[in-house]
Design an enzyme around this catalytic site. Sequence first.
Site, PDB file in Angstrom:
ATOM      1  CB  SER A 150       5.525  32.911  35.782  1.00  0.00           C
ATOM      2  OG  SER A 150       6.282  31.957  35.122  1.00  0.00           O
ATOM      3  N   GLY A 151       5.030  33.493  32.456  1.00  0.00           N
ATOM      4  CA  GLY A 151       4.403  32.965  31.236  1.00  0.00           C
ATOM      5  C   GLY A 151       3.625  34.011  30.466  1.00  0.00           C
ATOM      6  CB  THR A 155      11.600  35.991  28.249  1.00  0.00           C
ATOM      7  OG1 THR A 155      11.628  35.902  29.667  1.00  0.00           O
ATOM      8  CG2 THR A 155      12.961  35.672  27.695  1.00  0.00           C
ATOM      9  CG  ASN A 200       7.180  30.391  30.598  1.00  0.00           C
ATOM     10  OD1 ASN A 200       7.220  29.757  29.548  1.00  0.00           O
ATOM     11  ND2 ASN A 200       7.706  31.590  30.730  1.00  0.00           N
ATOM     12  CB  SER A 203       9.738  29.715  33.770  1.00  0.00           C
ATOM     13  OG  SER A 203       9.576  30.691  34.749  1.00  0.00           O
ATOM     14  CB  SER A 204      13.213  34.259  33.201  1.00  0.00           C
ATOM     15  OG  SER A 204      12.753  34.497  31.900  1.00  0.00           O
ATOM     16  N   GLY A 430       8.497  36.670  36.567  1.00  0.00           N
ATOM     17  CA  GLY A 430       7.160  37.217  36.801  1.00  0.00           C
ATOM     18  C   GLY A 430       6.608  36.796  38.167  1.00  0.00           C
ATOM     19  CD  GLU A 432       7.770  31.905  39.768  1.00  0.00           C
ATOM     20  OE1 GLU A 432       8.324  31.611  38.724  1.00  0.00           O
ATOM     21  OE2 GLU A 432       8.224  31.637  40.908  1.00  0.00           O
TER      22      GLU A 432
HETATM   23  N1  LIG Z   1       4.472  37.567  21.343  1.00  0.00           N
HETATM   24  C1  LIG Z   1       4.425  36.258  21.423  1.00  0.00           C
HETATM   25  N2  LIG Z   1       4.062  35.551  20.338  1.00  0.00           N
HETATM   26  C2  LIG Z   1       3.998  34.200  20.380  1.00  0.00           C
HETATM   27  N3  LIG Z   1       4.283  33.472  21.487  1.00  0.00           N
HETATM   28  C3  LIG Z   1       4.615  34.122  22.602  1.00  0.00           C
HETATM   29  C4  LIG Z   1       4.747  35.536  22.624  1.00  0.00           C
HETATM   30  N4  LIG Z   1       5.099  35.890  23.866  1.00  0.00           N
HETATM   31  C5  LIG Z   1       5.219  34.744  24.561  1.00  0.00           C
HETATM   32  N5  LIG Z   1       4.950  33.696  23.816  1.00  0.00           N
HETATM   33  C6  LIG Z   1       4.945  32.281  24.219  1.00  0.00           C
HETATM   34  O1  LIG Z   1       4.779  32.221  25.614  1.00  0.00           O
HETATM   35  C7  LIG Z   1       5.852  31.547  26.230  1.00  0.00           C
HETATM   36  C8  LIG Z   1       6.208  32.216  27.561  1.00  0.00           C
HETATM   37  O2  LIG Z   1       6.710  33.481  27.327  1.00  0.00           O
HETATM   38  P1  LIG Z   1       7.899  34.094  28.170  1.00  0.00           P
HETATM   39  O3  LIG Z   1       8.930  33.093  28.427  1.00  0.00           O
HETATM   40  O4  LIG Z   1       8.293  35.337  27.522  1.00  0.00           O
HETATM   41  O5  LIG Z   1       7.194  34.391  29.532  1.00  0.00           O
HETATM   42  P2  LIG Z   1       7.764  35.218  30.732  1.00  0.00           P
HETATM   43  O6  LIG Z   1       6.794  36.305  30.996  1.00  0.00           O
HETATM   44  O7  LIG Z   1       9.139  35.607  30.496  1.00  0.00           O
HETATM   45  O8  LIG Z   1       7.681  34.160  31.891  1.00  0.00           O
HETATM   46  P3  LIG Z   1       8.628  33.999  33.149  1.00  0.00           P
HETATM   47  O9  LIG Z   1       8.318  35.057  34.084  1.00  0.00           O
HETATM   48  O10 LIG Z   1       8.309  32.651  33.625  1.00  0.00           O
HETATM   49  O11 LIG Z   1      10.007  34.077  32.605  1.00  0.00           O
HETATM   50  C9  LIG Z   1       6.986  31.632  25.280  1.00  0.00           C
HETATM   51  O12 LIG Z   1       7.828  30.517  25.405  1.00  0.00           O
HETATM   52  C10 LIG Z   1       6.267  31.619  23.933  1.00  0.00           C
HETATM   53  O13 LIG Z   1       5.982  30.299  23.560  1.00  0.00           O
HETATM   54 MG   LIG Z   2      10.890  35.067  31.203  1.00  0.00          MG
END
Ligand SMILES: Nc1ncnc2c1ncn2[C@@H]1O[C@H](COP(=O)(O)OP(=O)(O)OP(=O)(O)O)[C@@H](O)[C@H]1O
Ligand SMILES: [Mg+2]
Length: 1147
Positions: A150-151, A155, A200, A203-204, A430, A432
């Site tokens: 997660s994070g 996404t 996050n 977070s999805s 992701g 957790e």
């Molecule tokens: N390539 C990137 N460039 C800049 N910031 C990023 C990038 N990828 C992620 N982030 C930052 O990290 C944060 C978390 O990313 P994201 O929501 O994609 O995580 P995730 O893997 O989908 O988590 P989860 O499993 O909780 O959904 C985003 O809100 C963004 O601020």
């Molecule tokens: Mg996500």
Amino acid sequence: MSDLKVEDFCPFCCPSHNGGSTPIPTTGKTIFYTSSQQDKMAKMEVKTSLLDDMIGVGDMVLLEPLNEDSFINNLKKRFDHNEVYTYIGSVVISINPYRSLPIYTPEKVEEYRNRNFYELSPHIFALSDEAYRSLRDQDKDQCILITGESGAGKTEASKLVMSYVAAVCGKGAEVNQVKEQLLQSNPVLEAFGNAKTVRNDNSSRFGKYMDIEFDFKGDPLGGVISNYLLEKSRVVKQPRGERNFHIFYQILSGASEEFLCKLKLERDFSRYNYLGLDSARVNGVDDASNFRTVRNAMQIVGFMDHETQSVFEVVAAVLKLGNIEFKPESRANGLDESKIKDKNELKEICELTGIDQSVLERAFSFRTVEAKQEKVSTTLNVAQAYYARDALAKNLYSRLFSWLVTRINESIKAQTKVRKKVMGVLDIYGFEIFEDNSFEQFIINYCNEKLQQIFIELTLKEEQEEYIREGIEWTHIEYFNNAIICDLIENNQTGILAMLDEECLRPGTVTDETFLEKLNQVCATHQHFESRMSKCSRFLNDTSLPHSCFRIQHYAGKVMYQVEGFVDKNNDLLYRDLSQAMWKANHSLIKALFPEGNPAKINLKRPPTAGSQFKASVATLMKNLQTKNPNYIRCIKPNDKKAAHIFNEALVCHQIRYLGLLENVRVRRAGYAFRQPYEPCLERYKMLCKQTWPHWRGPARAGVEVLFNELGIPEEEFSFGRSKIFIRNPRTLFKLEDLRKQRLEDLATLIEKIYRGWKCRTRFLLMKKCQVVIASWYRRYSQQKKYQKIKSSAITVQSYIRGWKARKVLRELKHLKRCNEAATVIAAYWHGTQARRELKRLKEEARRKHAVAVIWAFWLGLKVRREYRKYFRANAGRKIYEFTLQRLMQKYFLEMKNKMPSLSPIDKNWPARPYLFLDSTHKELKRIFHLWRCKKYRDQFTDQQKLIYEEKLEASELFKDKKALYPASVGQPFQGAYLEISENPKYKKLKDAVDEKIIIAEVVNKINRANGKAASRIFLLTKNNVLLADQKSGTIKSEVPLGDVTKVSMSSQNDGFFAVHLKEGSEAASKGDFLLSSDHLIEMATKLYRTTLSQTKQKLNIEISDEFLVQFKQDKVCVKFIQGSQKNGNIPTCKRKNNRLLEVAVP
Ligand SMILES: Nc1ncnc2c1ncn2[C@@H]1O[C@H](COP(=O)(O)OP(=O)(O)OP(=O)(O)O)[C@@H](O)[C@H]1O
Ligand SMILES: [Mg+2]
């Protein structure tokens, strides 16, 4: 939450970088280009390999030495230089930068578009491009598997992939709409399915797999979204430091007052029990503006206004449900009952959702159980009522979420039935590990185990298959296979999920504890299962493991799960009374969300448990993924603080371990570290061998063989596959690269040399060409000039000659003409001469003939006279003469008779005289005729007329050519009595006084001799007297006998003044002469003259002169007529100038 659009492609670009492009490092020398050329070439010159200007190692397969430390150091080094992407072969490792990097610009998209995977430095776009091109060109369905905890950035990565594909695929109004709808589905789903967690901020809380469908050209047709188990427990309760789903906060912050009022909501978060307050606001997140984005996205996706309204009504109802509170109430039969504390909230919910309040109230108080056509109703105590309330809220929300996905799918589904190619993008929650992990974490982590499993399987399988395909020997590599953990969870007999289902479906008392007991029995011996109470005594003394928990050693670490709630959440029960109450709602969306509430469709069968449903959907997903070509993005979280620039090595190390990335590299390298198809390999290194440079005509493989032999690379260092060359050691590759670099420099010098030579030669040739052109132009010009000169001279000479010739011809013609004319003149003269001669001759002849005739006549006459002389008297000639004369006279008179003019005396015509000898006769005849016709004319007159004409004649004799007034008087008849004295009674007195015949009675002006002014008087002329009488009274003022009138004087001009001179010494003359003025002067003077003559036999003296004397008493005054003054128009004026002069001005 980033809102990606096709146009503003880059979600992370800081504004300063937007639209700009990252500087592109250049290789080789650019010595002799102009600055503009250099710019141009710098733009064109891009990296030709990820090996160029590499920070650390772009592909971990080439890492030397390979161990955990070097792996992490390499990642760190790259991370510190903003290189967040690194390859392991075709797998992309992505480290979350937690800040905007300028690497997602449209320029970058163009840079990576249609380029080979290893051509440029590692990037998520390279993977997206590879997948898209392989889908478009090789017709292979693709899936992009994005994993990480997660994070870690899954996404965001999924959105980048979608955006890249949207940017590079086809364009056009329809295609753009499809793209826009696909991209805009993200903000909607993120608002309803994402929440802030401790790991996050976005977070999805649901799993998402999106299939993007393309046609044969690679244009997007539509998509299908599958969602996996939403973490609905979050709706009613959030762990500390976390928030509910974004949409609740967005609605309260962003909706207008009016809209909130419609939804019966208040802006204050603290008003709602379901909203965790400790972190209601998230740094850097603007809920209000995100709300607008969501509404806009819903509109683009195709939600109708009433649908959006209904969705928000359900959200409001969920929020308000949390505010319903219950209080205990005891009934007489000892049963606990609950009662709603404040019904106001309930009432508002019912108004919002169109549910009958009593129905909902009853559903919160009773539970009806139906079994074999029997209905048993039991009351709910307070705890059960709260349970029912929360269950309803969770169900409402999770069903709404599923409805949203279905609705979006309806909008974005492909419209055609043609065969489609599919690219799946998986973005699932992701892995957790929280402090308290419950059923949801268990499910989420199970899903991640499955993904790790598929990664291991597919990666190894793919690698293995490639070696086999290429005919290369494969050495097995050890790696951790998590299939055993998957089995622990999903095994149909002994798996934890199967145990849970068994427990849920079992009759009798079922609790979370009985479930744990069951696990303790069944899974006790499993390597990855840990529990204090398991049969296995391994964990008896493990105090870190509470009794109510079990622990699983996941591939990503150990996770301890609280068993509490497992049974309930797995059952996911909603009391039938509640679903029926919902079905009865007068709200189409809510009604549709609870189809089982319809009494007509009562299904007594238990619905499948949440666990089994999830397991089934994950199994379907895995199957689906296996049919597609996988592309991996392994997301890594650099720190737990959500902060940029921090690279927590321990955290990264942990992730690298559980993701098995090192093993991945090893597997990749065990066989051969690097592989490349023969064509690009030969293309890249062909300059290192004379035989292959610059062109190799044979097959690429033979070329590579020649190349490697020439370079003396030991045979054990490489292997020839069927289509690729496999290089075992990265060092060999680096050596090749070094040689290439050196060779490139040499080649650059060579190119420079040749270019310079070419440039000079080109310049020389150009100058030569120019010289030839100039010379030819000059020659042409001078020849042209010369030619023009000759031409003009020729023309001049020609014109002179022509002129000379023409003149000569003219001269000849003139001469000819003159000759002709001369001939004509001569001929004319000749003819004239002849004619005259002839005429003369003829005249002569005629004269002779006449003379002959005359002579003959005389001769005859003479002969006749001689003959007849004796017969004629001597004066016969005279008689003949007289006879002839008489004949002529006779003829003349007869002719005159016919030609006589008219009898009018004024006709002046008279026939012409025929014979000269009659001249005097003719004139006399004319005179006689005129007199005769005048007489004839006069004979017609009466006596009266005769008198008038006599008078007129008299007047003519007196005044013609003497007085200017005369001609005007000729036409006026002389009437004499202008005043009717005898008829008019006014003049009776006057008539009585005058007993004679009145010849003239007229009004005249008597001029006052003293001042020249006029006074009217009646002028009477009788046979003997002249009388002047007063005009008004008729009294006679003066009476003069005609014998006393001596003279009448008047001017020669056109006036009517006249003076009557009296005889000196006469009685009348005592006052002096009369000076009068009359309109009928001529008539009066004439009549006065005639009357005087007839009476006195003496002619009256009439003096016509412009100056005459008049006697005034003793004095004589001169009356002088002058012409010119026209003061009184045409009337003459009289003015006394002095004692002697009276001036009459005549016009
Ligand atoms: N390539 C990137 N460039 C800049 N910031 C990023 C990038 N990828 C992620 N982030 C930052 O990290 C944060 C978390 O990313 P994201 O929501 O994609 O995580 P995730 O893997 O989908 O988590 P989860 O499993 O909780 O959904 C985003 O809100 C963004 O601020
Ligand atoms: Mg996500």
